[in-house]
Scaffold this motif. Structure first.
Motif, mmCIF file in Angstrom:
data_model
loop_
_atom_site.group_PDB
_atom_site.id
_atom_site.type_symbol
_atom_site.label_atom_id
_atom_site.label_comp_id
_atom_site.label_asym_id
_atom_site.label_seq_id
_atom_site.Cartn_x
_atom_site.Cartn_y
_atom_site.Cartn_z
ATOM 1 N N VAL A 68 -8.081 -114.048 11.690
ATOM 2 C CA VAL A 68 -9.045 -113.273 11.095
ATOM 3 C C VAL A 68 -8.826 -113.583 9.626
ATOM 4 O O VAL A 68 -7.746 -113.320 9.052
ATOM 5 C CB VAL A 68 -8.908 -111.755 11.265
ATOM 6 N N PRO A 69 -9.999 -114.165 8.976
ATOM 7 C CA PRO A 69 -9.781 -114.467 7.412
ATOM 8 C C PRO A 69 -9.479 -113.126 6.659
ATOM 9 O O PRO A 69 -9.693 -112.094 7.040
ATOM 10 C CB PRO A 69 -11.382 -114.994 6.987
ATOM 11 N N LEU A 70 -8.633 -113.426 5.686
ATOM 12 C CA LEU A 70 -8.205 -112.312 4.962
ATOM 13 C C LEU A 70 -9.162 -112.056 3.629
ATOM 14 O O LEU A 70 -9.546 -112.967 2.973
ATOM 15 C CB LEU A 70 -6.880 -112.527 4.039
ATOM 16 N N LYS A 71 -9.837 -110.855 3.527
ATOM 17 C CA LYS A 71 -10.628 -110.461 2.650
ATOM 18 C C LYS A 71 -10.108 -109.292 1.780
ATOM 19 O O LYS A 71 -9.780 -108.408 2.386
ATOM 20 C CB LYS A 71 -12.033 -109.912 3.052
ATOM 21 N N ALA A 72 -10.096 -109.386 0.381
ATOM 22 C CA ALA A 72 -9.675 -108.387 -0.311
ATOM 23 C C ALA A 72 -10.506 -108.131 -1.646
ATOM 24 O O ALA A 72 -11.056 -108.993 -2.007
ATOM 25 C CB ALA A 72 -8.035 -108.750 -0.747
ATOM 26 N N LEU A 73 -10.093 -106.974 -2.289
ATOM 27 C CA LEU A 73 -10.862 -106.506 -3.298
ATOM 28 C C LEU A 73 -10.045 -106.880 -4.731
ATOM 29 O O LEU A 73 -9.204 -105.979 -4.864
ATOM 30 C CB LEU A 73 -11.461 -105.216 -3.120
ATOM 31 N N PRO A 74 -10.563 -107.513 -5.756
ATOM 32 C CA PRO A 74 -9.632 -107.749 -6.853
ATOM 33 C C PRO A 74 -10.086 -106.529 -7.895
ATOM 34 O O PRO A 74 -11.406 -106.296 -7.867
ATOM 35 C CB PRO A 74 -10.098 -109.115 -7.430
ATOM 36 N N ARG B 264 -17.021 -106.957 -5.493
ATOM 37 C CA ARG B 264 -17.050 -107.831 -4.409
ATOM 38 C C ARG B 264 -15.811 -108.350 -3.903
ATOM 39 O O ARG B 264 -15.036 -108.192 -4.658
ATOM 40 C CB ARG B 264 -17.796 -109.181 -4.765
ATOM 41 N N VAL B 265 -15.627 -108.134 -2.598
ATOM 42 C CA VAL B 265 -14.325 -108.678 -1.998
ATOM 43 C C VAL B 265 -14.403 -110.114 -1.949
ATOM 44 O O VAL B 265 -15.466 -110.954 -1.849
ATOM 45 C CB VAL B 265 -14.271 -108.244 -0.547
ATOM 46 N N VAL B 266 -13.268 -110.766 -1.882
ATOM 47 C CA VAL B 266 -13.009 -112.076 -2.032
ATOM 48 C C VAL B 266 -12.565 -112.496 -0.605
ATOM 49 O O VAL B 266 -11.505 -111.996 -0.362
ATOM 50 C CB VAL B 266 -12.183 -112.602 -3.198
ATOM 51 N N ASN B 267 -13.145 -113.561 -0.039
ATOM 52 C CA ASN B 267 -12.491 -114.310 0.978
ATOM 53 C C ASN B 267 -11.396 -115.044 0.414
ATOM 54 O O ASN B 267 -11.757 -116.228 0.008
ATOM 55 C CB ASN B 267 -13.533 -115.047 1.649
#
Length: 502
Positions: A493-499, A171-174
């Motif tokens: 624009v919020p940063l969303k990234a995948l750990p 899941r991506v993380v905000n």
């Protein structure tokens, strides 16, 4: 958008035109022999309001290139001076600190009389000094910071556990949201010994919406501030909305205080946790401070807001810059692995050994200062700076965003280069005026030390044992870095990234 609002309130503005002209004439004798700061020509009635734009810190930086580091604007009836160089910032914040120690008080922060009990807005005086002393002794002293390390470690453990869960589930993380939850719970636990929310909770969205809404409304250009005669009309509805946001938060704090008071009455033998609220209640029982429940809830609101949103937004900017610069991310990760090792929790005692990570945080604060114009100040008397007269009651903006991107000070100013701080003694403690993201002088941020610890340890925890990839479909060169101006400088624009596991 701003122009539309001008048209909507134009009838009100015409009504105050006569007052405005009279006000200008009343100052003419004093200003006739004085040279005011240069600045763009003001339009009738509205002055330079339209030139502020959506991101005033950027607009003012461009104007300063034409009019210089000490520039004047007419925002309606408010004469405003914009400071855009280290030399002029030092004059204002150090040499003439006392003269410029007061605040301008916008209508929005007068909601529920917040300005009368706010450490950030009170004039320098006995009440303000009492508040500063209380905050230092009860929360920001070295002793208290060392004693609260375990609390911060607990919140960081929950953060890492949540990121690990997202990693396993793909899941991506905000990033901004998880940083917000972590700082929110740290502040609520420090103040009240409770967590206010959880990750992936509906209450998180509610808290974030309320606090960002409050910050946005307080920072919004308000014609009732520019033309005081419009104040009772509240033409943009800013005061009404501020009443709702302030009321909601103050009511919550009042309930917490009342619950604690009731617990103290009914459980006199209970040993309460030594949080800030308990410290304030103990102080209120003595005669040294005037700490009624009303005063307490405003002080707690100040600390809560100042310690949450700005820290979370800076963590989000840090991860954004590191993802845009994979080589810098690699250097920071390698330092963490070398100094601490793999699969080991980062501790605050490790911070002093992480020189590159410290440089990363400094570079983020240079490019994205939490409060790009600081908190506006006000001149108490006429004062001459650099050959110009700044009249009494002038509003002062210190554009630390512009200073941090000045090419005469910083080579390649728009480039993310933490290395510039590795062999430099420049710090953000308020003495190096080319780098003052937390301000300087007697009105600088009182929570600087705790903010510094939280920023470093949170960024270290997020990048130490995880690799990060951009949200699927997003390319590195397309990563959005547009800014949204407010009391805290957010990403638009919020940063969303995948750990992912290394």
């Amino acid at each position: 958008m701003v122009f539309t609002k001008v048209l909507l309130v134009l009838p009100f503005m015409v009504a105050v035109w006569a007052w405005f002209c009279f006000n200008k004439r009343s100052k003419s004798r004093r200003q006739r022999s004085a040279q005011l700061c240069p600045g763009p020509y003001p339009f009738p009635l509205i002055g330079n309001i339209l030139q502020l734009g959506r991101n005033p810190h950027q607009s003012l930086e461009k104007l300063s290139k034409t009019y210089g580091p000490l520039m004047s604007l007419h925002l309606g009836s408010i004469y405003t001076v914009v400071v855009s160089s280290p030399e002029m910032a030092k004059e204002i914040l150090q040499k003439h600190d006392l003269v410029f120690s007061s605040r301008t008080i916008p209508a929005a922060v007068q909601s529920h009389d917040h300005h009368k009990n706010s450490i950030g807005l009170l004039p320098v005086g006995n009440k303000w000094r009492d508040f500063r002393k209380i905050c230092k002794e009860q929360m920001f002293s070295t002793q208290h910071l060392e004693a609260s390390q375990g609390l911060r470690q607990e919140k960081l453990r929950k953060l890492c556990d949540y990121v690990q869960e997202c990693c396993v589930k793909g899941r991506v993380v905000n990033i901004g949201e998880v940083a917000f939850v972590t700082t929110l719970n740290f502040m609520s636990a420090t103040l009240f010994s409770v967590d206010f929310t959880n990750f992936d909770s509906d209450t998180t969205h509610e808290w974030k919406e309320t606090m960002e809404g409050l910050f946005a409304i307080v920072a919004a250009p308000n014609f009732a501030d520019f033309f005081p005669l419009l104040k009772k009309f509240d033409p943009q509805g800013i005061k009404r909305r501020a009443d709702l946001y302030f009321g909601k938060l103050l009511s919550m704090f009042e309930n917490v205080i009342n619950q604690r008071l009731e617990s103290r009455r009914t459980h006199s033998d209970t040993s309460f946790k030594k949080d800030l609220l308990e410290g304030l209640l103990e102080l209120s029982e003595g005669s040294e401070y005037d700490l009624s429940p009303k005063v307490m809830k405003h002080l707690l609101l100040d600390l809560f807001n100042a310690g949450t949103d700005t820290t979370a937004s800076t963590v989000e900017w840090a991860l954004t810059e590191l993802l845009r610069n994979p080589n810098k991310m690699s250097i920071a990760k390698n330092e963490l692995i070398t100094v601490i090792g793999k699969n080991i929790r980062v501790k605050e005692s490790d911070i002093s050994k992480l020189s590159y990570l410290q440089a990363v945080i400094k570079e983020v604060l240079r490019l994205h200062p939490p409060a790009p114009l600081l908190v506006p100040r006000k001149s108490e008397v006429d004062v001459e700076i650099n050959g110009y007269i700044i009249p009494k009651n002038s509003q002062i903006f210190v554009n630390v965003w512009a200073i941090g991107r000045d090419s005469s000070i910083w080579p390649n100013p728009n480039t993310f280069e933490p290395e510039r701080f590795l062999d430099s003694k420049i710090d953000f403690k308020g003495q190096d005026f080319e780098f003052i993201p937390f301000g300087s002088g007697r009105r600088m941020c009182p929570g600087l030390q705790i903010a510094d610890r939280m920023l470093l340890i949170m960024v270290a925890s997020l990048i130490h044992n995880f690799n990060w990839e951009l949200e699927p479909g997003t390319k590195q060169e397309e990563l959005d870095i547009r800014e949204k101006f407010g009391l805290a400088l957010h990403k638009e624009v919020p940063l969303k990234a995948l750990p992912v596991k290394p």
